[in-house]
Design a protein around this motif. Structure first.
Motif, PDB file in Angstrom:
ATOM      1  N   GLU A   1       0.827  -1.208   0.000  1.00 51.60           N
ATOM      2  CA  GLU A   1       0.000   0.000   0.000  1.00 51.60           C
ATOM      3  C   GLU A   1       0.860   1.256   0.000  1.00 51.60           C
ATOM      4  O   GLU A   1       0.563   2.239  -0.693  1.00 51.60           O
ATOM      5  N   ALA A   2       1.966   1.245   0.787  1.00 52.74           N
ATOM      6  CA  ALA A   2       2.875   2.394   0.817  1.00 52.74           C
ATOM      7  C   ALA A   2       3.506   2.629  -0.555  1.00 52.74           C
ATOM      8  O   ALA A   2       3.691   3.772  -0.999  1.00 52.74           O
ATOM      9  N   LEU A   3       3.851   1.504  -1.256  1.00 56.27           N
ATOM     10  CA  LEU A   3       4.438   1.617  -2.589  1.00 56.27           C
ATOM     11  C   LEU A   3       3.465   2.260  -3.563  1.00 56.27           C
ATOM     12  O   LEU A   3       3.833   3.141  -4.363  1.00 56.27           O
ATOM     13  N   MET A   4       2.193   1.833  -3.492  1.00 57.63           N
ATOM     14  CA  MET A   4       1.180   2.403  -4.382  1.00 57.63           C
ATOM     15  C   MET A   4       0.993   3.898  -4.121  1.00 57.63           C
ATOM     16  O   MET A   4       0.888   4.712  -5.047  1.00 57.63           O
ATOM     17  N   ARG A   5       0.995   4.261  -2.793  1.00 58.59           N
ATOM     18  CA  ARG A   5       0.870   5.682  -2.468  1.00 58.59           C
ATOM     19  C   ARG A   5       2.057   6.485  -2.978  1.00 58.59           C
ATOM     20  O   ARG A   5       1.922   7.599  -3.479  1.00 58.59           O
ATOM     21  N   SER A   6       3.262   5.887  -2.877  1.00 55.77           N
ATOM     22  CA  SER A   6       4.477   6.567  -3.370  1.00 55.77           C
ATOM     23  C   SER A   6       4.415   6.779  -4.878  1.00 55.77           C
ATOM     24  O   SER A   6       4.808   7.832  -5.393  1.00 55.77           O
ATOM     25  N   GLU A   7       3.937   5.751  -5.585  1.00 54.69           N
ATOM     26  CA  GLU A   7       3.833   5.872  -7.047  1.00 54.69           C
ATOM     27  C   GLU A   7       2.838   6.977  -7.435  1.00 54.69           C
ATOM     28  O   GLU A   7       3.089   7.769  -8.353  1.00 54.69           O
ATOM     29  N   GLU A   8       1.706   7.027  -6.717  1.00 54.42           N
ATOM     30  CA  GLU A   8       0.712   8.066  -7.011  1.00 54.42           C
ATOM     31  C   GLU A   8       1.289   9.455  -6.739  1.00 54.42           C
ATOM     32  O   GLU A   8       1.107  10.393  -7.522  1.00 54.42           O
ATOM     33  N   THR A   9       2.007   9.591  -5.602  1.00 57.15           N
ATOM     34  CA  THR A   9       2.621  10.889  -5.261  1.00 57.15           C
ATOM     35  C   THR A   9       3.637  11.308  -6.312  1.00 57.15           C
ATOM     36  O   THR A   9       3.713  12.479  -6.724  1.00 57.15           O
ATOM     37  N   ALA A  10       4.449  10.325  -6.769  1.00 55.24           N
ATOM     38  CA  ALA A  10       5.465  10.627  -7.791  1.00 55.24           C
ATOM     39  C   ALA A  10       4.806  11.098  -9.084  1.00 55.24           C
ATOM     40  O   ALA A  10       5.283  12.044  -9.731  1.00 55.24           O
ATOM     41  N   ASP A  11       3.717  10.429  -9.459  1.00 52.87           N
ATOM     42  CA  ASP A  11       3.011  10.834 -10.688  1.00 52.87           C
ATOM     43  C   ASP A  11       2.462  12.261 -10.565  1.00 52.87           C
ATOM     44  O   ASP A  11       2.579  13.072 -11.519  1.00 52.87           O
ATOM     45  N   LEU A  12       1.896  12.598  -9.402  1.00 54.23           N
ATOM     46  CA  LEU A  12       1.360  13.951  -9.184  1.00 54.23           C
ATOM     47  C   LEU A  12       2.447  15.006  -9.229  1.00 54.23           C
ATOM     48  O   LEU A  12       2.300  16.079  -9.846  1.00 54.23           O
ATOM     49  N   LEU A  13       3.596  14.686  -8.580  1.00 50.55           N
ATOM     50  CA  LEU A  13       4.711  15.634  -8.576  1.00 50.55           C
ATOM     51  C   LEU A  13       5.279  15.846  -9.977  1.00 50.55           C
ATOM     52  O   LEU A  13       5.661  16.968 -10.362  1.00 50.55           O
ATOM     53  N   ALA A  14       5.361  14.749 -10.739  1.00 51.22           N
ATOM     54  CA  ALA A  14       5.878  14.862 -12.117  1.00 51.22           C
ATOM     55  C   ALA A  14       4.962  15.744 -12.971  1.00 51.22           C
ATOM     56  O   ALA A  14       5.421  16.599 -13.749  1.00 51.22           O
ATOM     57  N   GLU A  15       3.649  15.538 -12.777  1.00 52.81           N
ATOM     58  CA  GLU A  15       2.681  16.341 -13.540  1.00 52.81           C
ATOM     59  C   GLU A  15       2.767  17.819 -13.149  1.00 52.81           C
ATOM     60  O   GLU A  15       2.761  18.721 -14.010  1.00 52.81           O
ATOM     61  N   LYS A  16       2.900  18.094 -11.838  1.00 52.53           N
ATOM     62  CA  LYS A  16       2.996  19.476 -11.357  1.00 52.53           C
ATOM     63  C   LYS A  16       4.278  20.144 -11.853  1.00 52.53           C
ATOM     64  O   LYS A  16       4.299  21.327 -12.230  1.00 52.53           O
ATOM     65  N   ALA A  17       5.385  19.349 -11.857  1.00 54.01           N
ATOM     66  CA  ALA A  17       6.669  19.898 -12.334  1.00 54.01           C
ATOM     67  C   ALA A  17       6.587  20.274 -13.804  1.00 54.01           C
ATOM     68  O   ALA A  17       7.141  21.304 -14.263  1.00 54.01           O
ATOM     69  N   GLN A  18       5.908  19.431 -14.576  1.00 51.64           N
ATOM     70  CA  GLN A  18       5.775  19.708 -16.012  1.00 51.64           C
ATOM     71  C   GLN A  18       4.974  21.005 -16.245  1.00 51.64           C
ATOM     72  O   GLN A  18       5.354  21.842 -17.067  1.00 51.64           O
ATOM     73  N   ILE A  19       3.876  21.172 -15.462  1.00 57.76           N
ATOM     74  CA  ILE A  19       3.053  22.387 -15.587  1.00 57.76           C
ATOM     75  C   ILE A  19       3.866  23.630 -15.212  1.00 57.76           C
ATOM     76  O   ILE A  19       3.848  24.652 -15.912  1.00 57.76           O
ATOM     77  N   THR A  20       4.640  23.527 -14.126  1.00 56.22           N
ATOM     78  CA  THR A  20       5.450  24.657 -13.665  1.00 56.22           C
ATOM     79  C   THR A  20       6.506  25.024 -14.707  1.00 56.22           C
ATOM     80  O   THR A  20       6.796  26.200 -14.967  1.00 56.22           O
ATOM     81  N   GLU A  21       7.100  23.989 -15.300  1.00 58.48           N
ATOM     82  CA  GLU A  21       8.146  24.231 -16.324  1.00 58.48           C
ATOM     83  C   GLU A  21       7.548  24.954 -17.536  1.00 58.48           C
ATOM     84  O   GLU A  21       8.152  25.893 -18.091  1.00 58.48           O
ATOM     85  N   GLU A  22       6.332  24.527 -17.920  1.00 60.14           N
ATOM     86  CA  GLU A  22       5.687  25.188 -19.065  1.00 60.14           C
ATOM     87  C   GLU A  22       5.342  26.646 -18.740  1.00 60.14           C
ATOM     88  O   GLU A  22       5.507  27.552 -19.570  1.00 60.14           O
ATOM     89  N   GLU A  23       4.885  26.871 -17.458  1.00 60.99           N
ATOM     90  CA  GLU A  23       4.580  28.245 -17.059  1.00 60.99           C
ATOM     91  C   GLU A  23       5.834  29.115 -17.075  1.00 60.99           C
ATOM     92  O   GLU A  23       5.813  30.289 -17.467  1.00 60.99           O
ATOM     93  N   ALA A  24       6.974  28.550 -16.633  1.00 57.68           N
ATOM     94  CA  ALA A  24       8.239  29.296 -16.621  1.00 57.68           C
ATOM     95  C   ALA A  24       8.655  29.678 -18.047  1.00 57.68           C
ATOM     96  O   ALA A  24       9.136  30.796 -18.322  1.00 57.68           O
ATOM     97  N   LYS A  25       8.476  28.704 -18.965  1.00 55.68           N
ATOM     98  CA  LYS A  25       8.838  28.981 -20.374  1.00 55.68           C
ATOM     99  C   LYS A  25       7.971  30.116 -20.929  1.00 55.68           C
ATOM    100  O   LYS A  25       8.457  31.015 -21.641  1.00 55.68           O
ATOM    101  N   LEU A  26       6.670  30.060 -20.571  1.00 54.18           N
ATOM    102  CA  LEU A  26       5.747  31.080 -21.077  1.00 54.18           C
ATOM    103  C   LEU A  26       6.107  32.463 -20.521  1.00 54.18           C
ATOM    104  O   LEU A  26       6.104  33.463 -21.264  1.00 54.18           O
ATOM    105  N   LEU A  27       6.466  32.523 -19.242  1.00 55.62           N
ATOM    106  CA  LEU A  27       6.874  33.798 -18.646  1.00 55.62           C
ATOM    107  C   LEU A  27       8.167  34.327 -19.258  1.00 55.62           C
ATOM    108  O   LEU A  27       8.343  35.541 -19.473  1.00 55.62           O
ATOM    109  N   ALA A  28       9.101  33.401 -19.518  1.00 52.02           N
ATOM    110  CA  ALA A  28      10.365  33.817 -20.147  1.00 52.02           C
ATOM    111  C   ALA A  28      10.100  34.395 -21.539  1.00 52.02           C
ATOM    112  O   ALA A  28      10.714  35.390 -21.972  1.00 52.02           O
ATOM    113  N   GLN A  29       9.183  33.766 -22.259  1.00 60.76           N
ATOM    114  CA  GLN A  29       8.830  34.259 -23.609  1.00 60.76           C
ATOM    115  C   GLN A  29       8.212  35.653 -23.531  1.00 60.76           C
ATOM    116  O   GLN A  29       8.548  36.547 -24.312  1.00 60.76           O
TER     117      GLN A  29
END
Length: 544
Positions: free
Chosen positions: A335-363
């Motif tokens: 169960e802990a492993l499944m929770r870790s995988e879900e957390t990692a997926d959420l963090l990866a998705e949030k990081a991708q959104i933040t990176e895109e926002e940074a690129k847009l601001l730089a532009q």
């Protein structure tokens, strides 16, 4: 058969029972309210037996041993005496004080049920058993449950005793009761005073009719010179000629014959005990010792096997408990492993959104910079336009600065999210590693469990094969057995002291519940004897 003598019928009964110690027993019948014993050398049908058919005889102990443990060799002999003495106590033909009745009942329960097991012998398991004399039950304000509780408390202490050992302990206690083994007969002395004559293994005793516990006079067998009767008159001649001859009358000639018969038999056994054992008795005792040793070894073997089985079951239960614990840990890790995988997926998705926002601001910042350069390069002809232009430039610079700061902040946030993602993936890797370890432990435990569970079935292979057992009792074995017997005697003396203390404790405990008005004459006499410190044997010594 019609021509059979008493010995033929008696021998048939003894052979059927497998009994060799025949000298204690006889066949009893009743004629005109008087008991009689079948004579060995006389035809059965020539006796004064009842005319109705079938003719009933009772196979009973006719003579009692002085010391049951030393004299009763065969297990069947001990068992027959146990049954007869137990019935006599319950039928109140032998007086037994209440505290001793409880102790005797506990040995009777051990003989019948074996070792006490609280899971099997639950409250009420003795409800249908007749264990105490009715006199004892009526004497106290105690419920059947209260009696059962006290009997069970002592019963639990007898763990490990086999049936024959429990029965022998019963007889060892019962043989010290005042009325044990005594045959009573109503007689009159020369003055016509009514008395009771008691015949037992120790001698002849004269009692008051109201007191069967304490004899007035005793004649030990070794102090009697002659016993005879003429018609209803009976004569006892002491060995010491200075002592007067004791004469008394019985109610019937048949009773005098019975008294003389019992006297002769008891006197013969009294003298026989004080001589070396016959060859037959020596052989019986040797066989009994061998049988006792064999049974002891068998009991030890069974005890070892039972202990090994119990240990194996405990080990199996422990392994099963450990396996369940590991399964629970594995489930939690999963169960802990499944929770870790879900957390990692959420963090990866949030990081991708933040990176895109940074690129847009730089532009947007670059576009603002280009706009500022373009504004600077534009010619402003009038001062007003210039001032407005300067103001716009200043605003553009401020906007560009804010966008640059926001871009930098977004970049830092993106870096932080990347770092969190990396940590989440590291946690996921560790969780997978732990799950792998638990899985490997679980498989090892299951293999251990399967081997342990099979253990009880294989246990007999660790024990001696009963068919191959052989006993070779040498002199050293006999010496060792003698030492063990001596050790048992010392232990018995210590246990007797402890037993007496227990009896006194029980007596004190139930004394408050006694109904004084229900005390019988024998209860009162026994209490008086106990307060004076009188016992069966020292009383006989005093009045001899």
């Amino acid at each position: 058969q019609v021509k059979w003598k008493g010995k033929d019928l008696f021998d048939l009964v003894c052979r059927t029972l497998g009994l060799r110690e025949t000298w204690f027993f006889g066949l009893q019948y009743t004629i005109k309210d008087t008991v009689a014993w079948l004579k060995m050398d006389k035809k059965v049908l020539d006796h004064d037996v009842p005319t109705e058919e079938p003719v009933t005889f009772h196979f009973l102990a006719k003579f009692y041993p002085e010391n049951a443990e030393e004299e009763l060799v065969q297990e069947i002999t001990q068992h027959l005496f146990f049954l007869q003495v137990k019935k006599q106590i319950l039928d109140e033909k032998i007086y037994c004080p209440p505290e001793a009745s409880v102790l005797l009942a506990s040995y009777a329960v051990q003989a019948k049920y074996g070792d006490y097991d609280p899971n099997v012998h639950k409250r009420g398991f003795l409800a249908q058993e007749e264990l105490l004399p009715k006199r004892v039950i009526n004497l106290y304000q105690m419920t059947p449950e209260m009696w059962e509780e006290r009997i069970t408390a002592w019963y639990a202490e007898h763990r490990g005793r086999a049936r024959d050992e429990a029965e022998m302990e019963y007889l060892k206690i019962a043989q010290d009761l005042e009325m044990y083994g005594v045959n009573y007969f109503a007689i009159r002395n020369k003055k016509g005073t009514e008395l009771l004559l008691g015949v037992d293994a120790l001698g002849l005793h004269i009692y008051d009719p109201d007191n069967r516990l304490t004899p007035k006079i005793s004649f030990p067998w070794n102090e009697i010179r002659n016993i005879s009767y003429s018609d209803k008159e009976f004569t006892i001649k002491p060995l010491d000629k200075k002592i007067d001859v004791f004469k008394f009358n019985s109610s019937k000639l048949r009773v005098n014959k019975l008294i003389l018969q019992l006297c002769i038999g008891n006197h013969d056994l009294f003298m026989r005990r004080r001589k070396a054992d016959s060859l037959e008795v020596q052989q019986m005792k040797a066989q009994a010792r061998e049988e006792k040793a064999r049974k002891q070894m068998e009991r030890q073997r069974l005890a070892r096997e039972k202990q090994m089985r119990e240990e194996a079951e405990r080990t199996r239960d422990e392994l099963e408990r450990r396996l369940m614990q590991l399964k629970e840990e594995a489930t939690m890790a999963n169960e802990a492993l499944m929770r870790s995988e879900e957390t990692a997926d959420l963090l990866a998705e949030k990081a991708q959104i933040t990176e895109e926002e940074a690129k847009l601001l730089a532009q947007k910042a670059a576009e603002a910079e280009q706009e500022m350069q373009r504004i600077k390069a534009t010619a402003i002809r009038t001062e007003e336009e210039k001032r407005l232009m300067e103001q716009k430039v200043l605003e553009a610079e401020m906007l560009a600065l804010k966008m640059a700061e926001e871009s930098e902040r977004r970049a830092k946030e993106a870096d932080q999210l990347k770092q969190d993602l990396q940590e989440a993936r590291e946690s996921e890797r560790r969780a997978k590693q732990k799950l792998l370890e638990i899985t490997s432990k679980s498989s090892y435990t299951q293999s251990m469990n399967s081997s342990t569970t099979a253990l009880p079935a294989d246990l007999p292979s660790f024990n001696l094969i009963s068919e191959s057992l052989s006993f070779d009792f040498k002199d050293t074995d006999m010496k060792r057995l003698s030492m063990e017997i001596e050790k048992e005697k010392v232990e018995y003396m210590e246990k007797s002291k402890h037993l007496q203390e227990q009896l006194n404790e029980l007596k004190t405990e139930i004394e408050a519940l006694k109904l004084k008005e229900r005390e019988t004459a024998l209860d009162i006499l026994h209490s008086e004897n106990a307060s004076r410190g009188n016992s069966k044997h020292n009383t006989i010594k005093k009045v001899s």
